[in-house]
Structure formats: C-alpha cells, structure tokens
Design a protein around this motif. Structure first.
Motif: not given
Length: 945
Positions: A251-259
């Motif tokens: 989830d953290r990776r997804g938010v980071r990459r999404g941003l």
C-alpha cells in the motif's frame, strides 16, 4: 538590460503574470505531491491496519510444557522466553487435551486456563471458576454431555495421566465472539484454573497470543526477524502478521508510485503549457527584438532582452519550489531551455522579417514536432496493447505507458488541429462562394491562423488526463460502495449481545411488525465459508436484494400457550422429557410415568396421564424434542391447558419426527404405530457424543439454501449437506454469484428454519463463533433501535454501508485515485492559464481585424459571432478529442490502480460514461465562457467608423 526587461514586463503584465502562475502552479503541485506522499502513505497504512481482522494482527506462540505442582512458575518461565514482541494486548494461557466424561459418555475437549477469561465472557448461568476442579462450559457442550450447573464430571487425558474430577459451576458465552480475545480460542473447551490444567500430569501446551500494534507493521523485516528468533528457541510460532505487513508495504509503495505518477503528469502538463505560453509570448515580442536589432545589439543581448521577459517571472514562480525540493532543478532547467528555444529564432531573423504581421511558415520545424508527438502517441498505444496491465503496487519502471494519457491526447490533438485547419479553410471558401459572409469570415480566419490553434493539443491533453482520472475514481467509488453493501449486508447493521436465536427472531418481529425495516440475522461458520441465517420473510424488503426464496412449505410448528402440560402415555415406568422453546430461553418439561410390578419376562405397560408445570410458556412455546431415559414408552397425546397439542395421529406420523442432525450418535429408537409413538433407548458401541432425543420436523427437508462460490458440500445418499450451527443439514442449493455478507462465497438460509433444525442456541453455538445482528433497511425510523431494546435486545455496536464505504475510501487505492483526480484538475488549470496566454497574445490583432471590418460595413452581430466562435473553436475541438482519447485509453488497458488490494472481483465497466460527461461539463465550464466573452470580440464588434 534588467531595466529594459522590467519595463517590458510592466507593459505586458498579463503575459508576465501568466508565466509566473504557470511556473508556480506546476512547481507547487510537484512540491505538494512530494510532501503529501509521506502523509498519505502513513494514513493509508493506518487505515489498512485498522481494517484488518484480529487474526491478521496476532502473533501466537506455543510450547509443550510440564506444569507439575507449580504451574504458575512454569508459565512464568515460558513467558520469559518471549521477549522483544511488541504487543498492544496479550493473552497468556495453558491448554490440556483430553476427554470430558459423564458416565459412559465421552466428549473430546480441552481444559484451558486463559488470562482475562472472566472479563471477556458473559455468564449465562452460575459463576466463573475460582477453585481448582471447577469448570465452565458453553451451553451446547453442557447439553451434549447432558449435565447442568452443579453436576459433576471427569476429565480423562488418556494412558499415563490421572482422571480429574470436575464440577460444572457455570455456563458462559463470549462477550464479543468475533473480537480479538476469542479469535484464537476455537474448538470445544472447558475453562478453568491453571491448577486444574496441571492435575492430569501429562504434557500441556503453554500459549501466548499478542495483538501487534500498528507501529509494528512499519517494519516488515522486524516481524520476520522476531518470528525466526522465537522459532530458534524451539517455540512454535504462527502469525499472519507478515502477510499484513507485506500488504501494508505494498500500500505504501502504491501510494508513493501513484503520487509520483501524478507529479510526473503535472510536470509534463506544466512543461507543455510553459512551452506554448513561451512560444506565443515570443511572437508578441518580435517587435522588441526588431528594435534592439536596429540599435545594433548583439544576438545574445537580444535573446536576453526577449527571453528575460519570460525567464524572470518563470524563475520567480519556480525558485521557491526548487529551494524546498532541490530535485526539481532539473524540471526548472528544462523550462528555461524551452523558453530560450522559443526566443532563439528572433535572434536569427532580419529586421523586416521581425516586423512582418503575418509570419512566414516553417513547415519543416512544425512537421518535425508533429511527427515526434505522433510517434510517441503510437508507441504509447502499442505498449498499452502489448504489455500486461500496469499496477502501481508493483516495483515496475516508468515507461511510456505511465504517460499514455498525455501522449495519446497530444497526438490526437495534433491530428485534430490539422483536420480543423483544413476543414475550416474549405468551409470558409465554400461559404464565401455562397455569399455567407459570417461563415466565410469564421472559416477563413480559422484556416489562416495556424499557429493560434496549437493550443488544441494542450487542452486535449489536460481533458484526457482529467477524464481518465475521473473515470478511475468513479469506477472505484462505485466498486467500493457495492462491496460495502455486500460485506455489511444492509444499509445499517446492529450487533446484538448473545441470546437465543428464536428469541432474537421474536424480538425483531415484535419491534417491527410491518416486516419492512428490520431483520434478524445470525452469522456462523460452515463448510469453511460463512453461513448467514436471515429472516427469509423480510430479506427482500430490508435489503432490496432479489434472491431465490429461502422459504418453502413445511409442517406447522407444534406450538401452544399454557402454563401446564398433560402427557398421556403407556409405559412400564420411565421418565419422558420434552424440550420446549420459549422466546429467549429453553424450557424442559419432565413427566415421570408411574411404574408397576409385572410378571417376570413380560413387557406389560400401563396407560397414565401426568402433568408438568411450564410457567415460562404463558407467552407461548414450541415443542422441540422428546426423549426418554428408559423404555419402551408409548406417547399417545399431549395437551396444553386442555387443548390438544399433539394427538395420536401426529405422534404416529413418521414424517413429523427425526433423529439428531448434529455430529452425535442417536441413542433413541422410534417406532410409529397406530395412534402412538414408541420410544426406547439404545446403547450404540461408540464414544462419540450421544443424543437420545427425537426432534419435531417443522422445517422443509431439504432446507432451501442460496449458495455463492464453488463450495464442496458433504453428501449423504446423494443429498448435499451444509454445516448449519452445528447440524449437518440436507439442503436444496440455489447457486448465485454473491450473497449478502458472504460476498462471492457464502451460504444463505432461513433463520427460523435454521433455529428449528439446530435447536435453541442458548447464546453460543458449539463449533464456531456466532454473531447475532439486526439488519435495518434504508427507510428504518430513527426510533427503531430503541424499540429493539424495549423488545429485549442488547445492542453492542453496529456498522453501516456508509461507514464501510468511508473506511474503504481511506485505504491506499482510494487515496491514490483521489490524488490522480487532483492532478487532473491541476492539469486543467494549467490548460486554462495557457489558453488565457493565447487569448492575450491574439487579442490585439484579432480586435484590429474586426474593427477594420466593421468600418467597411460588417454588421456588429456578424463581427461578434465571428470573433466568439473563432475563439471558441479550439475548445470545441480539443475537449471531444481529449474525451475520445480517455475512452480509447481505458478500452486499451484497465486502470493501474485496482479499487481493492485483495482479489475481490471488480465488475466495473471499462468506460465510465457519467464521469466522461461530468468531465466534459467541467472543462467546458472552465474554458468556454472566457473564449466566448473575450474583450477583443466585444471591442471589435462595438467599434464603428
């Protein structure tokens, strides 16, 4: 030179302000995305942990121990081995496996001593164990053993262990059956003291369960290290925390990459907007370059004087962002190069060329740029079509597919611009030949002003980015709402404290006699999937879900309202016991038939009539079962207050009686004869739990069941069976795609039928945790919970579809999609500012042309119409192109962000047409009014000779 630049900026304030705004918005959005990334990652991780089940956050440690005569010391030594485990809550206990024995009846069960038991259990009868040898049991376990509070029993651990005498001092129910405390306490068990667990003398198991705090999941490697360290100490460790930690990390990776993708899109949109703004500003400053060339200034000073008018506001708008995030200096350097490149041709041109109003075309430069844009757009389409769908939760590289929306929309905008110019020129010439002055002027104006409509790709790109983000967000929002409705079950759900299932059913029906606002529900476990028992008469009215009927024709229940029962029977002396179900409790009626002396070898019986008081049935009872401790006994008639409840014909009807459906051995032999039912005990050679009851058949057989998922059902004589509240029930399955609360896997049955089949629950099932709930419909009145309390229910909590949807909206996928939507709005803002630059640069010449035409006799309405629609044409062309590109993009590939991190099915249409329409409305509302009501059209139309 600086003074010259400042003076020029004062004269052209609008262009300077626009360049400053473009730089500030672009860099500010990039800084904001970077700053928000850490906060959003933390919030998404916290929401994921809060939404996790207790089992997913638990670390369990087990070890075989010999308790001896000092069990507390042994348990303390075991606890000392468990160091360095962070715990929000923890439970320490010991277990001993064996058999509970009552006479010849044996039931496999554990002895357990668990810290905090009395604080997490509700005593239905009796009290908590205080001294060694005292135990408490769930009501159904006590029923299987045939004992009541105060009765003795024994615990047998097998060969080499002592037989421990026990006393039942209470019946309990978990206060929170599905809470964390009870998540690891499944199976049949008697709860007692540590000293009692130590008495058999065999090997026990020490247990330690820890609820890990949210901070523990910030470091997945530390959880694995802790597990490995405990296992190295010969301890048995099990935990799903590592899986949850991996999900949190994803989830953290997804938010980071999404941003990061949002930041990339904003920078690209801002770079394109700055390039277009710089190019149009350079056209306006060609006269400045000509005057400096006339004065003999060298090219580098001319470049400084013209480019400085864009670079100064650009640097002012972007310098703060670079100071906050130094990594953005590369983006600023690119922007500076773009501005310099836009002003460079002016340093190479002659003075007459610089003073020309209509600039010469540079087809090679334009064609090169357009070919590059088209090639990048084609490459993005190919990559989307050829490669698997992207996923921001995976560590994949950033390729063309990540900027596909921009590239496809830019390519489509370039093609649309070509088509617009050609079509406009043709339409203008056709209108001129036909004598239509207004159409001819509009068409020829559009066709001649080729450079003025390079804004089309910018608007198309911004529209596409916003439309894609809006589609992804809308589809995910709909999927979250649909999942919440399935998982919660109804619009609102009230959680009810443990009680009898039939009592729950009666209370809900009394509180909502209309049957449209509330429904009783009991949720258990069976065949490895949830078993949801609902009031089938209210399912559709409360939930609005159309499913196959859970009701079917069945024999009427044997009910009565009286305080005295009279049984007429014939026997040689026996005890007949009737089990009755009253609202919220079980009632037992015992009939002691008289014995008499008979000749040896004879089986003579005598008819007798015996009364039994049942004051609990003053409000109504239902006959559940009948049993005898000896036999044979012939049952002839049962009366309640003088009214026949069961006559001889009903007793003799084999379709009205059955043996147990639970996992027990039936010890009753029934024989239906003319006008009576004969019961007799048998003693099968088995150590399994026994049941000597004959149950009333008042449910359809097989039981209607709605089943979702590919379930493996047990079969008996080719009839499928489902485990329903401890009973193996034959069912008539109806397959569906999903059921309320169970989703893609679950079993839905009627609560009334399930309660009749499984028997009165007494608050707790035998084999699994059970949750009692009341589901409320969307139109339920505000005072309905109070009416439910008045009916005898204890409401312990609740949930709702809206709350579940809000919880899902705080998870990483929703956060990432919302950030993408914000990025799309920023892209639209950049496009609007760029369009304002184009309008500002084009205003003077277009206004002069319209004024000249007015002086030559052009009507004011015609001039106004020509001015407005030539200004609005880029918007009217670019927005549909951007929307079409967004539709194409989602047809080629799904969103890189799934609405859910797990494998929950998402039947979302690839194109969200409502989101497309909403995007079109927003973009037109932002861009079209300024174009239609620009000052140049009003001024040009209003001036006359």
């Amino acid at each position: 030179m600086l003074g010259l630049i400042v003076a020029a900026l004062r004269a052209r304030r609008a262009a300077a302000v626009v360049m400053l705004v473009l730089a500030a918005v672009t860099m500010g959005a990039a800084v904001g995305a970077g700053a928000a990334s850490g906060v959003l990652q933390k919030n998404a991780a916290t929401a994921r942990i809060d939404a996790a089940t207790p089992a997913e956050r638990t670390l369990s440690v087990r070890s075989a121990v010999s308790l001896g005569s000092q069990p507390d010391d042994i348990v303390s030594k075991f606890q000392a081995l468990i160091t360095g485990v962070p715990a929000e809550r923890s439970v320490l206990g010991v277990r001993y496996s064996g058999v509970l024995r009552v006479d010849d009846l044996r039931l496999p069960a554990e002895l357990r001593a668990v810290d905090g038991f009395c604080g997490n259990a509700t005593m239905l009868q009796g009290r908590c164990p205080e001294r060694d040898g005292e135990i408490v049991l769930p009501p159904d376990v006590a029923r299987q053993l045939g004992i009541a509070v105060g009765d003795p029993l024994r615990q047998d651990g097998g060969s080499g262990t002592a037989v421990v005498p026990l006393q039942l001092v209470g019946l309990f129910a978990p206060s929170d059956p599905l809470g964390w405390y009870w998540s690891g306490l499944d199976g049949v068990a008697a709860y007692t003291t540590r000293g009692t667990v130590a008495k058999p003398g065999g090997a026990a198991v020490a247990t330690y369960d820890a609820l890990l705090p949210a901070t523990a999941f910030d470091r997945p490697a530390q959880i694995s290290t802790t597990v490995n360290r405990l296992r190295a100490g010969s301890l048995e460790v099990s935990s799903a925390a590592a899986t949850l930690a991996t999900t949190v990390a994803a989830d953290r990776r997804g938010v980071r990459r999404g941003l990061l993708l949002v930041q990339l899109q904003v920078l690209l949109c801002g770079g394109i907007a700055i390039a277009v703004a710089a190019a149009y500003a350079a056209q306006e400053r060609r006269a400045d370059a000509a005057r400096m060339a006339i004065r003999g200034l060298p090219p580098w000073r001319i470049l400084a004087g013209t480019a400085g008018q864009s670079l100064l506001p650009l640097l002012i708008g972007a310098a703060w962002a670079v100071a906050v995030r130094p990594a953005l200096w590369q983006a600023l350097a690119v922007a500076v190069l773009v501005v310099v490149a836009a002003e460079w041709p002016a340093t190479r041109a002659s003075v007459p060329a610089l003073l020309r109003v209509v600039q010469p075309r540079r087809p090679l430069v334009a064609a090169t740029l357009e070919v590059c844009v088209l090639a990048l757009g084609a490459a993005a389409v190919f990559q989307l079509a050829a490669e698997p769908p992207a996923d921001v939760r995976r560590d994949t590289g950033l390729g063309l597919g990540q900027a596909a929306a921009l590239l496809i929309a830019l390519a489509a905008g370039v093609l649309a611009t070509r088509a617009l110019l050609s079509a406009a020129g043709f339409a203008g010439r056709t209108a001129l030949a036909g004598g239509r002055v207004g159409g001819a002027l509009a068409g020829l104006t559009l066709g001649r002003r080729r450079t003025a409509y390079r804004i089309v790709p910018v608007i198309a790109a911004a529209t596409c980015v916003l439309a894609v983000a809006a589609q992804d967000w809308a589809g995910a929002a709909g999927a979250r709402a649909d999942r919440a409705a399935v998982e919660v079950g109804a619009d609102r759900v009230l959680r009810v404290a443990p009680m009898d299932r039939e009592g729950l059913l009666a209370a809900v029906r009394a509180a909502d006699p209309g049957g449209r606002d509330a429904m009783a529900v009991a949720i258990g476990a069976g065949t490895g999937t949830p078993v949801i028992a609902v009031d089938g008469t209210r399912l559709r009215a409360v939930t609005g879900i159309a499913l196959p009927s859970l009701r079917a024709d069945a024999p009427a229940p044997l009910t009565f309202t009286a305080t005295t029962l009279t049984l007429r029977s014939a026997s040689a002396g026996s005890t007949v016991t009737l089990q009755l179900a009253a609202p919220g409790e079980r009632v037992t009626a015992v009939f002691q038939t008289p014995g008499f002396l008979a000749a040896p070898g004879t089986a003579a019986t005598v008819e007798s009539t015996v009364d039994a008081a049942v004051p609990q049935c003053a409000a109504g009872c239902r006959l559940v079962s009948v049993e005898t401790n000896r036999g044979p006994v012939d049952l002839l008639e049962l009366r309640a207050g003088g009214t026949v409840v069961v006559d001889g014909t009903t007793f003799a009807d084999p379709a009205r009686w059955r043996t147990t459906l639970a996992r027990a051995v039936s010890t009753v032999q029934a024989g239906q004869r003319d006008g009576h039912l004969r019961l007799q005990d048998v003693d099968p050679p088995s150590e399994r739990p026994r049941d000597n009851r004959l149950y009333v058949v008042d449910t359809p057989v097989p039981l209607p069941a709605v089943i979702a998922g590919d379930l493996t059902l047990t079969a008996d004589n080719d009839v499928p069976r489902v485990r329903v509240f401890g009973a193996d029930v034959p069912v008539a399955p109806h397959a569906v795609t999903s059921v309320p609360r169970g989703g893609a896997e679950g079993v839905l049955v009627d609560l009334e039928y399930a309660a009749h089949v499984a028997g009165p629950s007494g608050g707790v099932p035998t084999t699994a945790a059970e949750r009692l709930e009341v589901w409320l419909g969307p139109s339920a009145p505000a005072d309905l919970p109070d009416r439910l309390r008045a009916a005898g229910l204890t409401i312990a909590g609740g949930d709702s579809t809206a709350a579940a949807t809000a919880r899902a909206a705080r998870l990483a996928p929703a956060v990432t999609l919302l950030a993408g939507l914000a990025g799309g709005l920023i892209a639209l803002l950049l496009a609007a500012v760029t369009a304002a630059v184009v309008a500002a640069v084009d205003r003077r010449q277009r206004g002069a042309e319209l004024t000249a035409l007015r002086r030559q006799g052009l009507p004011a309405p015609t001039a106004r119409t020509v001015g407005r629609w030539t200004s609005a044409a880029p918007v009217l062309v670019a927005v549909p192109v951007g929307l079409a590109a967004a539709v194409l993009l989602r047809l080629l590939a799904p969103a890189p962000v799934r609405p859910f991190a797990d494998r929950w099915p998402v039947p979302v249409a690839p194109v969200q047409w409502l989101a497309i329409l909403a995007t079109a409305a927003v973009v037109f509302a932002v861009l079209l009014p300024p174009a239609l009501w620009s000052r140049s059209t009003r001024d040009g139309a209003g001036r006359s000779r």
